[in-house]
Write an enzyme that holds these catalytic residues in place. Structure first.
Site, mmCIF file in Angstrom:
data_model
loop_
_atom_site.group_PDB
_atom_site.id
_atom_site.type_symbol
_atom_site.label_atom_id
_atom_site.label_comp_id
_atom_site.label_asym_id
_atom_site.label_seq_id
_atom_site.Cartn_x
_atom_site.Cartn_y
_atom_site.Cartn_z
ATOM 1 N N TRP A 101 -1.491 -11.129 7.712
ATOM 2 C CA TRP A 101 -2.679 -10.688 6.968
ATOM 3 C C TRP A 101 -3.033 -11.642 5.837
ATOM 4 O O TRP A 101 -4.206 -11.933 5.603
ATOM 5 C CB TRP A 101 -2.514 -9.250 6.477
ATOM 6 C CG TRP A 101 -2.484 -8.297 7.631
ATOM 7 C CD1 TRP A 101 -1.433 -7.532 8.051
ATOM 8 C CD2 TRP A 101 -3.544 -8.031 8.559
ATOM 9 N NE1 TRP A 101 -1.768 -6.811 9.166
ATOM 10 C CE2 TRP A 101 -3.060 -7.092 9.495
ATOM 11 C CE3 TRP A 101 -4.858 -8.487 8.697
ATOM 12 C CZ2 TRP A 101 -3.837 -6.614 10.555
ATOM 13 C CZ3 TRP A 101 -5.632 -8.004 9.754
ATOM 14 C CH2 TRP A 101 -5.122 -7.088 10.664
ATOM 15 N N ASP A 170 -3.598 -7.467 -1.776
ATOM 16 C CA ASP A 170 -3.949 -6.606 -0.647
ATOM 17 C C ASP A 170 -2.833 -5.573 -0.509
ATOM 18 O O ASP A 170 -1.710 -5.910 -0.141
ATOM 19 C CB ASP A 170 -4.052 -7.470 0.634
ATOM 20 C CG ASP A 170 -4.249 -6.636 1.891
ATOM 21 O OD1 ASP A 170 -4.319 -5.394 1.801
ATOM 22 O OD2 ASP A 170 -4.318 -7.243 2.987
ATOM 23 N N LYS A 194 -3.943 3.730 6.352
ATOM 24 C CA LYS A 194 -2.488 3.808 6.500
ATOM 25 C C LYS A 194 -1.904 4.956 5.667
ATOM 26 O O LYS A 194 -1.251 5.833 6.192
ATOM 27 C CB LYS A 194 -1.812 2.504 6.061
ATOM 28 C CG LYS A 194 -2.404 1.233 6.640
ATOM 29 C CD LYS A 194 -2.043 1.085 8.091
ATOM 30 C CE LYS A 194 -2.213 -0.335 8.591
ATOM 31 N NZ LYS A 194 -3.588 -0.863 8.482
HETATM 32 N N1 PLP Z 1 -4.445 -6.060 5.320
HETATM 33 C C1 PLP Z 1 -3.361 -5.423 5.782
HETATM 34 C C2 PLP Z 1 -2.081 -5.488 5.025
HETATM 35 C C3 PLP Z 1 -3.433 -4.703 6.983
HETATM 36 O O1 PLP Z 1 -2.356 -4.066 7.467
HETATM 37 C C4 PLP Z 1 -4.658 -4.663 7.693
HETATM 38 C C5 PLP Z 1 -4.785 -3.918 8.953
HETATM 39 O O2 PLP Z 1 -3.874 -3.404 9.517
HETATM 40 C C6 PLP Z 1 -5.742 -5.366 7.163
HETATM 41 C C7 PLP Z 1 -5.618 -6.038 5.971
HETATM 42 C C8 PLP Z 1 -7.062 -5.374 7.878
HETATM 43 O O3 PLP Z 1 -7.654 -4.153 7.706
HETATM 44 P P1 PLP Z 1 -8.950 -3.688 8.542
HETATM 45 O O4 PLP Z 1 -8.532 -3.524 9.950
HETATM 46 O O5 PLP Z 1 -9.307 -2.399 7.848
HETATM 47 O O6 PLP Z 1 -9.983 -4.730 8.361
#
Ligand code: PLP
Length: 363
Positions: A101, A170, A194
């Site tokens: 991520w 994040d 989550k």
């Molecule tokens: N950041 C983290 C730590 C994630 O686990 C995720 C998705 O699982 C994201 C960002 C991306 O999120 P989204 O699918 O809501 O764009």
């Protein structure tokens, strides 16, 4: 009992029941939240109480704005540089890349400025490079990291020191799973799906003095200043997802808040890690002991690279016992047990018992 056990997007059963009860008629207003105008007094109350609960649960200081946006965590990979990389003239930012991520976030940010990865590139994701090996750039506009890497199961248990440079995190996959000192951050964002609700809404907590430095090419819906001035109502917000978040936050509050969530997460995760660590190499976790995630426990079965046949058997057996979604991320394989706030101690005990049984049968 309906089994939601160990689903990555599991829901608190009580929240589902309440949402079901209120689906047709919300409160005394005779209509569903799904029918409400986002500018109605009723929705305004829902939005305000969601923000209030979040401020209370995370002790958010008054000089921070709380935004409820669309576009997910991925939307924030763009919004963060678009809003913050112009804070200083050089248009550069520092990124820690400790998993999939943060790698995606850094790649997206490269479109808008110069991105410096502050540590030597990792061959594989399973550890956090020691801060003594980081080269932070004092003229960076911000330092970015992902607090919990969901795919590999790597979690920070410390807040990076940035020598006064704005810190951005994040927290999509460990939000509200422990207390956090918001004042140490310039910005925190988290998709709700989550730990605090369902897909559709992303929370952004941003310090007020960081607003208004947006690049001119920033799409208006990603502009924090515009959204803050309009209380997240510049355009239609994801109303139903905000409502569900309020129900989940209420549940967290009634169950002891972030401190209780932290205690529970430690109990649950150590129960599983203990089995992995005492299995004589039958279960193998490739993440360094210092940064193993409390939320996403990743391990292989049979051997270090994973015995695919055994892993399939493990997953089939788990599914027969009502334990779903234990398959590792498609890019990584193996097993991943996601122990978000909604997963109970009893759910985790069921997984632990199954892991012990499977080990006994196959060792
Ligand atoms: N950041 C983290 C730590 C994630 O686990 C995720 C998705 O699982 C994201 C960002 C991306 O999120 P989204 O699918 O809501 O764009």
């Amino acid at each position: 009992k309906i089994v939601y056990t160990l689903m990555p997007y599991t829901f608190l059963f009580q929240v589902l029941l309440q949402a079901q009860k209120e689906l047709l008629y919300y409160g005394g207003c005779g209509i569903s939240v799904l029918e409400m105008s986002h500018r109605s007094a009723d929705f305004s109350k829902i939005l305000k109480s969601t923000e209030h609960l979040l401020r209370e649960l995370l002790n958010i200081p008054d000089n921070y704005k709380v935004l409820f946006l669309q576009g997910g965590g991925t939307g924030q990979f763009s919004a963060v540089p678009l809003n913050l990389i112009g804070l200083k003239g050089d248009r550069c930012a520092d990124y820690l890349v400790t998993g999939q991520w943060s790698a995606k976030a850094a790649k997206e940010a490269e479109k808008y400025g110069k991105i410096n990865i502050v540590h030597p590139k990792l061959d594989s994701y399973g550890k956090i490079p020691d801060p003594s090996s980081w080269t932070l750039n004092p003229s960076a506009s911000y330092v970015y990291y992902c607090c919990n890497e969901t795919v590999h199961g790597v979690e920070f248990n410390f807040i990076p020191e940035t020598n006064g440079v704005v810190l951005v995190s994040d927290m999509s996959s460990n939000f509200l799973s422990r207390p956090v000192d918001v004042s140490k951050f310039g910005l925190i964002f988290a998709g709700a799906q989550k730990n605090v609700g369902c897909a559709g809404v992303t929370v952004v907590i941003v310090r007020e003095d960081l607003l208004g430095h947006t690049l001119k090419e920033c799409p208006v819906i990603l502009d924090y200043k515009v959204q803050a001035e309009m209380n997240s109502l510049y355009n239609t917000p994801p109303c139903f997802s905000v409502y569900i978040m309020a129900l989940v936050l209420e549940w967290i509050k009634n169950n002891g808040g972030s401190t209780a969530m932290e205690k529970l997460s430690k109990q649950k995760s150590s129960m599983i890690y203990d089995i992995v660590d005492t299995s004589n190499g039958f279960y193998v976790c490739l993440v360094d002991g210092s940064c193993r995630s409390r939320m996403n426990i990743t391990f292989r079965v049979g051997k270090k690279e994973g015995d695919e046949a055994l892993e399939k058997e493990f997953l089939d057996g788990a599914s027969k016992r009502g334990m779903m979604s234990l398959k590792g991320h498609r890019s990584f394989g193996g097993i991943r047990a996601s122990l978000y706030n909604a997963v109970t101690l009893e759910d985790t005990e069921a997984l632990a018992a199954y892991m012990k049984e499977f080990l006994k049968e196959h060792q």
